[in-house]
Write a protein that holds these residues in place. Structure first.
Motif, PDB file in Angstrom:
ATOM      1  N   PHE A   1      83.665  42.799  55.631  1.00 26.48           N
ATOM      2  CA  PHE A   1      83.105  43.246  56.829  1.00 26.48           C
ATOM      3  C   PHE A   1      84.351  43.691  57.767  1.00 26.48           C
ATOM      4  CE2 PHE A   1      82.049  42.524  61.342  1.00 26.48           C
ATOM      5  CZ  PHE A   1      80.999  43.481  61.381  1.00 26.48           C
ATOM      6  N   LEU A   2      83.829  44.846  58.392  1.00 25.31           N
ATOM      7  CA  LEU A   2      85.032  45.499  59.246  1.00 25.31           C
ATOM      8  C   LEU A   2      84.292  45.788  60.443  1.00 25.31           C
ATOM      9  CD1 LEU A   2      86.366  48.374  57.185  1.00 25.31           C
ATOM     10  CD2 LEU A   2      87.160  46.149  57.647  1.00 25.31           C
ATOM     11  N   LEU A   3      85.041  45.123  61.742  1.00 23.40           N
ATOM     12  CA  LEU A   3      84.581  45.498  63.023  1.00 23.40           C
ATOM     13  C   LEU A   3      84.419  46.828  63.511  1.00 23.40           C
ATOM     14  CD1 LEU A   3      83.648  43.583  65.541  1.00 23.40           C
ATOM     15  CD2 LEU A   3      85.984  43.721  66.385  1.00 23.40           C
ATOM     16  N   GLU A   4      83.426  47.379  63.905  1.00 19.18           N
ATOM     17  CA  GLU A   4      83.641  48.836  64.772  1.00 19.18           C
ATOM     18  C   GLU A   4      83.059  48.990  66.009  1.00 19.18           C
ATOM     19  OE1 GLU A   4      84.013  51.293  62.596  1.00 19.18           O
ATOM     20  OE2 GLU A   4      83.481  50.783  60.464  1.00 19.18           O
ATOM     21  N   ARG A   5      83.562  50.063  66.548  1.00 22.76           N
ATOM     22  CA  ARG A   5      83.436  50.245  67.848  1.00 22.76           C
ATOM     23  C   ARG A   5      82.133  49.707  68.430  1.00 22.76           C
ATOM     24  NH1 ARG A   5      85.614  55.342  71.444  1.00 22.76           N
ATOM     25  NH2 ARG A   5      84.668  54.941  73.711  1.00 22.76           N
TER      26      ARG A   5
ATOM     27  N   SER B   1      89.316  53.066  63.056  1.00 18.57           N
ATOM     28  CA  SER B   1      88.878  54.046  64.311  1.00 18.57           C
ATOM     29  C   SER B   1      88.849  52.909  65.476  1.00 18.57           C
ATOM     30  CB  SER B   1      87.707  54.591  63.974  1.00 18.57           C
ATOM     31  OG  SER B   1      86.567  53.969  63.823  1.00 18.57           O
ATOM     32  N   CYS B   2      88.363  51.761  65.092  1.00 20.06           N
ATOM     33  CA  CYS B   2      88.061  50.707  66.016  1.00 20.06           C
ATOM     34  C   CYS B   2      89.398  49.966  66.526  1.00 20.06           C
ATOM     35  CB  CYS B   2      87.145  49.439  65.704  1.00 20.06           C
ATOM     36  SG  CYS B   2      86.682  48.313  66.713  1.00 20.06           S
ATOM     37  N   ALA B   3      90.167  50.009  65.580  1.00 16.45           N
ATOM     38  CA  ALA B   3      91.673  49.379  65.960  1.00 16.45           C
ATOM     39  C   ALA B   3      92.312  50.281  66.817  1.00 16.45           C
ATOM     40  CB  ALA B   3      92.415  49.351  64.686  1.00 16.45           C
ATOM     41  N   GLN B   4      92.004  51.575  66.729  1.00 17.51           N
ATOM     42  CA  GLN B   4      92.955  52.775  67.498  1.00 17.51           C
ATOM     43  C   GLN B   4      92.371  52.621  68.914  1.00 17.51           C
ATOM     44  OE1 GLN B   4      92.779  56.554  66.039  1.00 17.51           O
ATOM     45  NE2 GLN B   4      94.513  57.278  67.326  1.00 17.51           N
TER      46      GLN B   4
ATOM     47  N   ALA C   1      93.341  49.500  70.459  1.00 17.28           N
ATOM     48  CA  ALA C   1      94.640  49.240  70.947  1.00 17.28           C
ATOM     49  C   ALA C   1      95.233  50.521  71.998  1.00 17.28           C
ATOM     50  CB  ALA C   1      95.633  49.713  69.814  1.00 17.28           C
ATOM     51  N   GLU C   2      94.757  51.641  72.031  1.00 16.03           N
ATOM     52  CA  GLU C   2      94.863  52.648  72.863  1.00 16.03           C
ATOM     53  C   GLU C   2      93.968  52.879  74.204  1.00 16.03           C
ATOM     54  OE1 GLU C   2      95.351  56.189  69.997  1.00 16.03           O
ATOM     55  OE2 GLU C   2      96.858  55.262  69.043  1.00 16.03           O
ATOM     56  N   GLU C   3      92.830  52.468  74.140  1.00 13.51           N
ATOM     57  CA  GLU C   3      91.879  52.651  74.976  1.00 13.51           C
ATOM     58  C   GLU C   3      91.238  51.687  76.024  1.00 13.51           C
ATOM     59  OE1 GLU C   3      89.229  55.972  74.293  1.00 13.51           O
ATOM     60  OE2 GLU C   3      90.045  56.284  72.561  1.00 13.51           O
TER      61      GLU C   3
ATOM     62  N   GLY D   1      92.470  54.948  53.555  1.00 12.22           N
ATOM     63  CA  GLY D   1      93.027  56.187  53.312  1.00 12.22           C
ATOM     64  C   GLY D   1      93.581  57.001  54.664  1.00 12.22           C
ATOM     65  N   ASP D   2      92.657  56.649  55.644  1.00 12.47           N
ATOM     66  CA  ASP D   2      92.816  57.260  56.896  1.00 12.47           C
ATOM     67  C   ASP D   2      94.004  56.635  57.700  1.00 12.47           C
ATOM     68  OD1 ASP D   2      91.139  55.256  56.982  1.00 12.47           O
ATOM     69  OD2 ASP D   2      89.743  56.119  58.453  1.00 12.47           O
ATOM     70  N   GLN D   3      94.079  55.471  57.584  1.00  6.00           N
ATOM     71  CA  GLN D   3      95.103  54.608  58.172  1.00  6.00           C
ATOM     72  C   GLN D   3      95.177  53.271  57.625  1.00  6.00           C
ATOM     73  OE1 GLN D   3      98.304  55.661  60.507  1.00  6.00           O
ATOM     74  NE2 GLN D   3      98.581  53.877  59.202  1.00  6.00           N
ATOM     75  N   PRO D   4      96.238  53.157  56.872  1.00 11.88           N
ATOM     76  CA  PRO D   4      96.419  51.855  56.024  1.00 11.88           C
ATOM     77  C   PRO D   4      97.094  50.708  57.369  1.00 11.88           C
ATOM     78  CG  PRO D   4      97.646  53.404  54.630  1.00 11.88           C
ATOM     79  CD  PRO D   4      96.997  54.174  55.829  1.00 11.88           C
ATOM     80  N   TYR D   5      96.650  49.593  57.254  1.00 11.30           N
ATOM     81  CA  TYR D   5      96.799  48.547  58.053  1.00 11.30           C
ATOM     82  C   TYR D   5      96.907  49.006  59.600  1.00 11.30           C
ATOM     83  CZ  TYR D   5      98.934  46.712  53.737  1.00 11.30           C
ATOM     84  OH  TYR D   5      99.037  46.369  52.463  1.00 11.30           O
ATOM     85  N   PRO D   6      95.612  49.296  59.966  1.00  6.39           N
ATOM     86  CA  PRO D   6      95.802  50.082  61.313  1.00  6.39           C
ATOM     87  C   PRO D   6      95.771  48.958  62.414  1.00  6.39           C
ATOM     88  CG  PRO D   6      93.489  49.526  60.254  1.00  6.39           C
ATOM     89  CD  PRO D   6      94.319  49.413  59.105  1.00  6.39           C
TER      90      PRO D   6
END
Length: 263
Positions: free
Chosen positions: A125-129, A176-179, A182-184, A206-211
């Motif tokens: 399971f991945l936490l999403e925004r 996308s959620c990690a970014q 972290a940034e917003e 693929g889009d960002q390993p270890y985000p």
């Protein structure tokens, strides 16, 4: 007669001290016990391996030291419940090592997001925004200057290295959620129950390993891992205390992590 004195205004910590003494403020230990059995992340052979916890007795009330018991220990900076400093990752390589983290950033409010049911149904399971935003609609904004503590129920697996690592199928946060976090958002770090802040399969993203490592450390933010007892914290209102060793040049450190909770 002298004017009455507001002792609370003279000592703003008085309510906290009173609460600690009378039990209305509980100290909850979020730290997993550290021993030779502590689960440890496993890396591909070509990446090098962190050291598991080991100890060697110096003396134990014996000929080497009749009145003293103590040990030498050997372990990785990232063994057990530990703190990740920005310098731990390429994106934060010019930022703080663990000894340079300002002490006021080691104490802060905590927002506890419980997704243990989702992780029980799906270990990947991945936490999403949208999960975070739905949580905020119910509990209010993430604590500014504080920590997002991500409860997945994974602490129940800590008794077994195999079960805890689960062949790299462990919950985490989407890139996308990690970014976004972290940034917003105004949080300063992420705390998890798993062996690292990223999902077990994060190396294959693929889009960002270890985000979490990539974005959080690049933003000068932190991680704490292998937490327990998150079920004893309220969604909002606890205060987190993370106490890593101030290792000069260190990328991280085993830490004692505590929470203060008003009952």
């Amino acid at each position: 007669m002298p004017a009455s004195v507001d002792t609370q205004s003279l000592n703003p910590t008085a309510p906290l001290l009173t609460g600690l003494l009378d039990g209305s403020v509980e100290v909850v230990d979020l730290t997993s016990p550290l021993s030779e059995e502590t689960p440890l992340i496993q890396l591909p052979p070509e990446r090098g391996q962190p050291w598991a916890f080991e100890r060697e007795v110096i003396s134990h009330y014996d000929e080497a030291g009749p009145t003293v018991y103590w040990n030498n220990i050997r372990l990785s900076e990232h063994t057990g419940t530990h703190f990740d400093a920005p310098i731990h990752w390429l994106t934060g390589k010019d930022l703080d090592d663990v000894s340079q983290v300002p002490p006021q950033r080691l104490v802060g409010p905590a927002s506890v997001l419980d997704f243990s049911a989702e992780a029980a149904a799906d270990p990947d399971f991945l936490l999403e925004r949208h999960h975070v935003e739905a949580w905020q609609e119910q509990h209010g904004p993430l604590a500014a200057g504080g920590w997002l503590l991500y409860r997945t129920g994974w602490e129940s697996r800590q008794g077994s290295q195999e079960t805890f690592l689960n062949d790299r199928h462990t919950p985490g946060i989407s890139p996308s959620c990690a970014q976004w976090l972290a940034e917003e958002t105004e949080i300063i770090g992420i705390g998890v129950e798993t062996v690292g802040t990223d999902a077990g399969q994060a190396g294959e993203f693929g889009d960002q390993p270890y985000p979490c490592h990539w974005y959080f450390h690049g933003a000068g933010k932190y991680g704490v891992t292998q937490l327990r007892n998150l079920h004893r914290l309220p969604p909002q209102g606890a205060v987190l205390i993370a106490a890593p060793l101030p290792i000069v040049g260190g990328s991280g450190s085993p830490a004692r992590v505590l929470a203060l909770v008003s009952r």
